[in-house]
Scaffold this motif. Structure first.
Motif, PDB file in Angstrom:
ATOM      1  N   PRO A 233       0.836  -1.208   0.000  1.00 47.26           N
ATOM      2  CA  PRO A 233       0.000   0.000   0.000  1.00 47.26           C
ATOM      3  C   PRO A 233       0.866   1.251   0.000  1.00 47.26           C
ATOM      4  N   TRP A 234       0.248   2.368  -0.340  1.00 44.12           N
ATOM      5  CA  TRP A 234       0.927   3.654  -0.173  1.00 44.12           C
ATOM      6  C   TRP A 234       1.002   3.970   1.314  1.00 44.12           C
ATOM      7  N   ASN A 235       2.165   4.457   1.756  1.00 40.08           N
ATOM      8  CA  ASN A 235       2.348   4.815   3.158  1.00 40.08           C
ATOM      9  C   ASN A 235       3.138   6.113   3.241  1.00 40.08           C
ATOM     10  N   HIS A 236       2.754   6.976   4.173  1.00 42.24           N
ATOM     11  CA  HIS A 236       3.316   8.322   4.237  1.00 42.24           C
ATOM     12  C   HIS A 236       4.263   8.549   5.397  1.00 42.24           C
ATOM     13  N   ASP A 237       4.137   7.796   6.493  1.00 36.30           N
ATOM     14  CA  ASP A 237       4.835   8.139   7.727  1.00 36.30           C
ATOM     15  C   ASP A 237       5.343   6.876   8.416  1.00 36.30           C
ATOM     16  N   VAL A 238       6.223   7.062   9.395  1.00 33.14           N
ATOM     17  CA  VAL A 238       6.752   5.961  10.191  1.00 33.14           C
ATOM     18  C   VAL A 238       7.000   6.485  11.600  1.00 33.14           C
ATOM     19  N   ALA A 239       6.915   5.600  12.586  1.00 32.56           N
ATOM     20  CA  ALA A 239       7.250   5.946  13.965  1.00 32.56           C
ATOM     21  C   ALA A 239       8.477   5.156  14.387  1.00 32.56           C
ATOM     22  N   LEU A 240       9.095   5.589  15.464  1.00 36.02           N
ATOM     23  CA  LEU A 240      10.343   4.985  15.929  1.00 36.02           C
ATOM     24  C   LEU A 240      10.249   4.704  17.422  1.00 36.02           C
ATOM     25  N   THR A 241      10.685   3.519  17.843  1.00 27.66           N
ATOM     26  CA  THR A 241      10.842   3.209  19.254  1.00 27.66           C
ATOM     27  C   THR A 241      12.311   2.880  19.514  1.00 27.66           C
ATOM     28  N   SER A 242      12.620   2.495  20.732  1.00 28.34           N
ATOM     29  CA  SER A 242      14.000   2.122  21.055  1.00 28.34           C
ATOM     30  C   SER A 242      14.403   0.821  20.377  1.00 28.34           C
ATOM     31  N   ARG A 243      13.421   0.044  19.880  1.00 26.34           N
ATOM     32  CA  ARG A 243      13.741  -1.248  19.259  1.00 26.34           C
ATOM     33  C   ARG A 243      13.242  -1.397  17.828  1.00 26.34           C
ATOM     34  N   HIS A 244      12.240  -0.611  17.424  1.00 28.22           N
ATOM     35  CA  HIS A 244      11.588  -0.857  16.138  1.00 28.22           C
ATOM     36  C   HIS A 244      11.349   0.418  15.333  1.00 28.22           C
ATOM     37  N   LEU A 245      11.254   0.234  14.014  1.00 28.11           N
ATOM     38  CA  LEU A 245      10.506   1.148  13.164  1.00 28.11           C
ATOM     39  C   LEU A 245       9.083   0.601  13.111  1.00 28.11           C
ATOM     40  N   VAL A 246       8.102   1.463  13.329  1.00 28.13           N
ATOM     41  CA  VAL A 246       6.714   1.030  13.410  1.00 28.13           C
ATOM     42  C   VAL A 246       5.948   1.620  12.228  1.00 28.13           C
ATOM     43  N   PHE A 247       5.427   0.742  11.382  1.00 26.86           N
ATOM     44  CA  PHE A 247       4.621   1.159  10.236  1.00 26.86           C
ATOM     45  C   PHE A 247       3.169   0.766  10.481  1.00 26.86           C
ATOM     46  N   VAL A 248       2.269   1.670  10.124  1.00 27.67           N
ATOM     47  CA  VAL A 248       0.837   1.375  10.141  1.00 27.67           C
ATOM     48  C   VAL A 248       0.381   1.450   8.686  1.00 27.67           C
ATOM     49  N   LEU A 249       0.245   0.288   8.063  1.00 21.72           N
ATOM     50  CA  LEU A 249      -0.034   0.219   6.623  1.00 21.72           C
ATOM     51  C   LEU A 249      -1.529   0.035   6.405  1.00 21.72           C
ATOM     52  N   ASP A 250      -2.205   1.140   6.169  1.00 21.55           N
ATOM     53  CA  ASP A 250      -3.626   1.085   5.840  1.00 21.55           C
ATOM     54  C   ASP A 250      -3.798   0.587   4.407  1.00 21.55           C
ATOM     55  N   PRO A 251      -4.964   0.044   4.073  1.00 18.97           N
ATOM     56  CA  PRO A 251      -5.161  -0.529   2.736  1.00 18.97           C
ATOM     57  C   PRO A 251      -5.399   0.530   1.666  1.00 18.97           C
ATOM     58  N   TYR A 252      -4.392   1.401   1.456  1.00 20.04           N
ATOM     59  CA  TYR A 252      -4.423   2.366   0.363  1.00 20.04           C
ATOM     60  C   TYR A 252      -3.721   1.711  -0.826  1.00 20.04           C
ATOM     61  N   LEU A 253      -4.461   1.222  -1.764  1.00 19.88           N
ATOM     62  CA  LEU A 253      -3.899   0.474  -2.889  1.00 19.88           C
ATOM     63  C   LEU A 253      -4.204   1.186  -4.200  1.00 19.88           C
ATOM     64  N   PHE A 254      -3.344   0.941  -5.182  1.00 18.91           N
ATOM     65  CA  PHE A 254      -3.453   1.623  -6.465  1.00 18.91           C
ATOM     66  C   PHE A 254      -4.307   0.804  -7.429  1.00 18.91           C
ATOM     67  N   ASP A 255      -5.180   1.491  -8.129  1.00 18.75           N
ATOM     68  CA  ASP A 255      -5.955   0.887  -9.211  1.00 18.75           C
ATOM     69  C   ASP A 255      -5.041   0.833 -10.437  1.00 18.75           C
ATOM     70  N   LEU A 256      -4.537  -0.358 -10.762  1.00 19.24           N
ATOM     71  CA  LEU A 256      -3.553  -0.503 -11.837  1.00 19.24           C
ATOM     72  C   LEU A 256      -4.122  -0.100 -13.192  1.00 19.24           C
ATOM     73  N   ARG A 257      -5.410  -0.283 -13.367  1.00 24.91           N
ATOM     74  CA  ARG A 257      -6.009   0.111 -14.648  1.00 24.91           C
ATOM     75  C   ARG A 257      -5.977   1.628 -14.819  1.00 24.91           C
ATOM     76  N   ARG A 258      -6.242   2.348 -13.731  1.00 26.54           N
ATOM     77  CA  ARG A 258      -6.188   3.808 -13.815  1.00 26.54           C
ATOM     78  C   ARG A 258      -4.754   4.285 -14.019  1.00 26.54           C
ATOM     79  N   LEU A 259      -3.793   3.621 -13.362  1.00 27.39           N
ATOM     80  CA  LEU A 259      -2.391   3.990 -13.581  1.00 27.39           C
ATOM     81  C   LEU A 259      -1.991   3.749 -15.035  1.00 27.39           C
ATOM     82  N   ALA A 260      -2.395   2.609 -15.578  1.00 25.57           N
ATOM     83  CA  ALA A 260      -2.049   2.290 -16.962  1.00 25.57           C
ATOM     84  C   ALA A 260      -2.681   3.269 -17.938  1.00 25.57           C
ATOM     85  N   ALA A 261      -3.805   3.849 -17.534  1.00 19.29           N
ATOM     86  CA  ALA A 261      -4.485   4.808 -18.401  1.00 19.29           C
ATOM     87  C   ALA A 261      -3.912   6.216 -18.282  1.00 19.29           C
ATOM     88  N   GLY A 262      -2.868   6.375 -17.441  1.00 19.90           N
ATOM     89  CA  GLY A 262      -2.212   7.671 -17.355  1.00 19.90           C
ATOM     90  C   GLY A 262      -2.700   8.571 -16.259  1.00 19.90           C
TER      91      GLY A 262
END
Length: 481
Positions: free
Chosen positions: A215-244
């Motif tokens: 998915p598209w992701n914009h931000d990340v958080a940081l802890t003392s042990r991890h990079l933390v990603f929250v990946l929401d289901p923002y997905l690309f419509d490949l047909r629209r991308l192919a159409a420009g």
């Protein structure tokens, strides 16, 4: 949702000039121990010649600088000399598509073309390098005094080739001085690359996570042990991308896919993925480890369709974003995710005391509103221990930008310092920098500019005082919209 007032929409008018002058008017008293430099970044214009840019994220990046010497404030702004901006000095045509703006010429002029890197989203000072960030490509390096552009920065080759994306939201470990970030690459395979730059600026890749349904992701958080990603289901419509179509206009929220929390170990090791019901967010706040649990805060929106519309139809609606609330998510070792509402007051652009980055914090600062709808006209302070939300309104005609916290001293208490926020006044069509006492949000001083600043995104503060005497490069003749 009703459209914003026409007067407030003037915040999207371009700033045609590059300025350098001492602030002509300061209300209140500048704190003598508030010294350093505030950098702000955002689009400065959404037009190139005869082409009107159709998405908030497509505007040409402009960096603003407020220099505090303890007695006065000096303002300076410069456009980042990206390829798109330099081309616009000699041509009034859009040569590259944006993330939401197509080139004139239809499908053949847009299909398969990479969006222009407009360097307009984040600004960071690391290892004496000032970087203008845009998440789809490498950063641009600027002079921290003059704001002159020195070109793109690849961290001594780490971002060469396909591995060239570097997000607009790096995070720092205040104890080691290390900077962590990520970049998303979609060719030849969708990959999430995680980066660590040491205090001298040398960078290495610490993880590479492949996901066929990235998915598209914009931000990340940081802890003392991890990079933390929250990946929401923002997905690309490949047909629209192919159409420009632009990548952001081809973005869809698919709730059936759910949200994934990714915990990427900072020092290597297997990546942990925890599934959760679908969320809608753009920005995270701080994150920290609490015993065996990992905790991350974020701003949760109620409606993706309205949020997407506001980014595209930004001239009419962006300054009145849909309802949101500040949430905390606790990820347990057995994969359970526990949600807690920290504040139900609508807001965005969450900030905190960066000295506590990666560690437990109490206070979060946001731009927001106390009404259920309308523009963000207030600075909010959220108490993570359950105290009431504090709000300070900057006026019925105001739009308030992201508030940056500056501690009074290196060892002062968490909320002992100031909040710096750029405020646009539609009544005056001018902007000012508000300085608030972070403890109770009382006004301290207001630094007025001679003109407006177009709506900006993010900023950073450094105790390094930029040289007000540094010669500003002679500006090229800026194109007239």
């Amino acid at each position: 949702m009703a459209a914003i007032a026409p007067a407030l929409s003037r915040i999207f008018e371009p700033l045609a000039d590059e300025h350098d002058y001492p602030a002509p008017q300061i209300d209140g008293t500048l704190p003598p121990d508030l010294t350093g430099t505030l950098y702000r970044i955002g689009p400065g214009r959404w037009e190139i010649g005869r082409t009107r840019l159709d998405h908030l994220f497509d505007g040409d990046g402009m960096v603003s600088q407020f220099i505090f010497d303890g007695r006065s404030v000096r303002f300076r702004n410069r456009y980042v000399r990206t390829r798109q901006f330099v081309d616009s000095l000699t041509s009034d045509r859009l040569r590259r598509p944006g993330v939401g703006t197509a080139r004139p010429g239809g499908l053949l002029a847009n299909a398969g073309r990479i969006p222009a890197n407009v360097a307009n989203t984040g600004v960071a000072l690391h290892a004496e390098r000032l970087l203008a960030l845009w998440e789809g490509g490498p950063p641009h390096r600027l002079d921290p005094d003059t704001l002159q552009t020195h070109g793109t920065h690849d961290f001594d080759g780490a971002l060469r080739g396909l591995l060239k994306s570097f997000s607009a939201h790096p995070k720092w470990d205040p104890r080691t001085g290390e900077m962590f970030n990520f970049g998303q690459d979609f060719s030849p395979l969708p990959t999430l690359n995680c980066w660590k730059a040491d205090s001298r600026g040398g960078m290495s890749r610490i993880a590479s996570v492949r996901m066929l349904d990235m998915p598209w992701n914009h931000d990340v958080a940081l802890t003392s042990r991890h990079l933390v990603f929250v990946l929401d289901p923002y997905l690309f419509d490949l047909r629209r991308l192919a159409a420009g179509h632009g990548v952001m206009t081809a973005l869809e929220h698919r709730p059936a896919k759910g949200t994934r929390f990714l915990l990427v170990p900072r020092d290597g090791g297997p990546v942990r993925i925890v599934e959760h019901d679908a969320l809608i967010h753009v920005h995270v706040s701080n994150a920290f480890e609490d015993g065996p649990d990992t905790v991350v805060d974020l701003v949760l929106f109620e409606d993706f369709a309205t949020l997407k519309r506001d980014l595209t139809d930004f001239r009419a609606s962006f300054t009145a974003l849909p309802p949101s609330r500040l949430m905390r998510y606790r990820i347990t070792p057995n994969g359970r995710v526990i949600a807690e509402e920290l504040a139900d007051v609508p807001g965005e652009f969450p900030q905190y005391d960066w000295r506590l980055s990666g560690h437990e914090h109490r206070f979060t600062y946001m731009t927001g509103r106390t009404a259920s709808s309308g523009p963000y006209d207030s600075v909010l302070k959220v108490d993570g221990e359950g105290g009431p939300v504090q709000a300070h309104s900057l006026g019925a005609d105001a739009y308030v930008g992201e508030p940056i916290f500056v501690p009074r001293s290196p060892d002062s208490a968490e909320d002992d310092g100031w909040l710096l926020a750029v405020v646009y006044s539609s009544a005056e069509h001018r902007s000012r920098l508000e300085i608030l006492d972070a403890r109770g949000l009382a006004p301290v001083a207001a630094v007025h500019l001679d003109h407006h600043l177009p709506l900006g995104f993010h900023g950073t503060f450094t105790r390094r005082v930029a040289s007000p005497d540094a010669p500003v490069p002679r500006p090229e003749a800026l194109p007239t919209p």
